[in-house]
Design an enzyme around this catalytic site. Structure first.
Site, PDB file in Angstrom:
ATOM      1  N   ALA A 121       0.820  -1.216   0.000  1.00 28.06           N
ATOM      2  CA  ALA A 121       0.000   0.000   0.000  1.00 28.06           C
ATOM      3  C   ALA A 121       0.852   1.263   0.000  1.00 28.06           C
ATOM      4  CB  ALA A 121      -0.925  -0.004   1.215  1.00 28.06           C
ATOM      5  N   ASP A 160      12.083  -2.904  -7.546  1.00 33.60           N
ATOM      6  CA  ASP A 160      12.715  -3.442  -6.348  1.00 33.60           C
ATOM      7  C   ASP A 160      13.625  -2.341  -5.833  1.00 33.60           C
ATOM      8  OD1 ASP A 160      13.077  -5.294  -4.359  1.00 33.60           O
ATOM      9  OD2 ASP A 160      14.695  -6.353  -5.369  1.00 33.60           O
ATOM     10  N   GLY A 175       9.583   1.859   5.932  1.00 30.97           N
ATOM     11  CA  GLY A 175      10.893   1.226   5.777  1.00 30.97           C
ATOM     12  C   GLY A 175      11.959   1.919   6.609  1.00 30.97           C
TER      13      GLY A 175
END
Length: 214
Positions: free
Chosen positions: A34, A92, A174
């Protein structure tokens, strides 16, 4: 007559809006994260319609077994194009710390181990690994693989910075609370999403994607 004129104008405007919406390019972003979806949609604005894996009813756990960011992005995009036949892109992202020889790199999301992506545990491990190290240089790097009409295209975005000694800020996700981008005094997590999305690694990679798509 005035009412009829207003009605005609409204009909024409609706028609052009519908045409504009129909012509907006649709791309599948191979993620259900999300936070990533919100960032990508905020960066792109109304340039194109971004569909998630949920939007196309893809609930597979797509493997990320490559040894590079570019390889993992390509694996995810290839899976969607092969199984759904839709133009798509995948990304990524890794945090690469100079004093740790580029770690955590491709293992950034699962640096602390385990099945889930535990940001708190990852940051705790990173700060422990960096204890006593004078060289705090690091960079976030995003690789994007776009597959359009069966052809692959790669784009990269990098933002340099450093790892601070303790987390600061409440936004982002993160490693954002421990990363200060070069030229700034705030962490990504202190900046807020609007400011971060102007300069982030993902924003820079997406900008190249947009330039290519025109």
């Amino acid at each position: 007559m005035g009412n009829l004129a207003d009605l005609s104008t409204e009909i024409l405007l609706t028609h052009f809006i519908n045409l504009s919406t129909e012509k907006m390019k649709k791309l599948v972003f191979a993620t259900n994260n999300a936070h990533k979806l919100d960032e990508i949609r905020a960066i792109l604005g109304n340039k194109m319609e971004i569909l998630s894996l949920n939007d196309i009813n893809c609930h597979a756990d797509i493997p990320e077994t490559a040894d590079t960011l570019e390889g993992n992005a390509a694996l995810k995009a290839q899976y969607i194009y092969k199984n759904f036949g839709l133009d798509c892109f995948a990304d990524d992202t890794g945090l690469e710390v100079e004093a740790l020889n580029g770690a955590p790199g491709i293992y950034s999301a699962r640096y602390a181990g385990g099945e889930g992506h535990d940001s708190e545990a990852n940051m705790k491990k990173l700060l422990a690994e960096m204890e006593g190290k004078e060289n705090r240089k690091a960079r976030f790097r995003t690789a994007i693989c776009l597959i359009e009409d069966g052809k692959e295209h790669l784009f990269e975005g990098i933002v340099n910075g450093e790892i601070i000694q303790e987390r600061r800020g409440g936004s982002g996700f993160g490693y954002d609370p421990v990363f200060v981008p070069e030229g700034y005094t705030e962490t990504f997590a202190e900046m807020g999403n609007d400011e971060k999305n102007k300069i982030s690694h993902r924003a820079r990679a997406v900008a190249k994607l947009c330039d290519y798509l025109g």
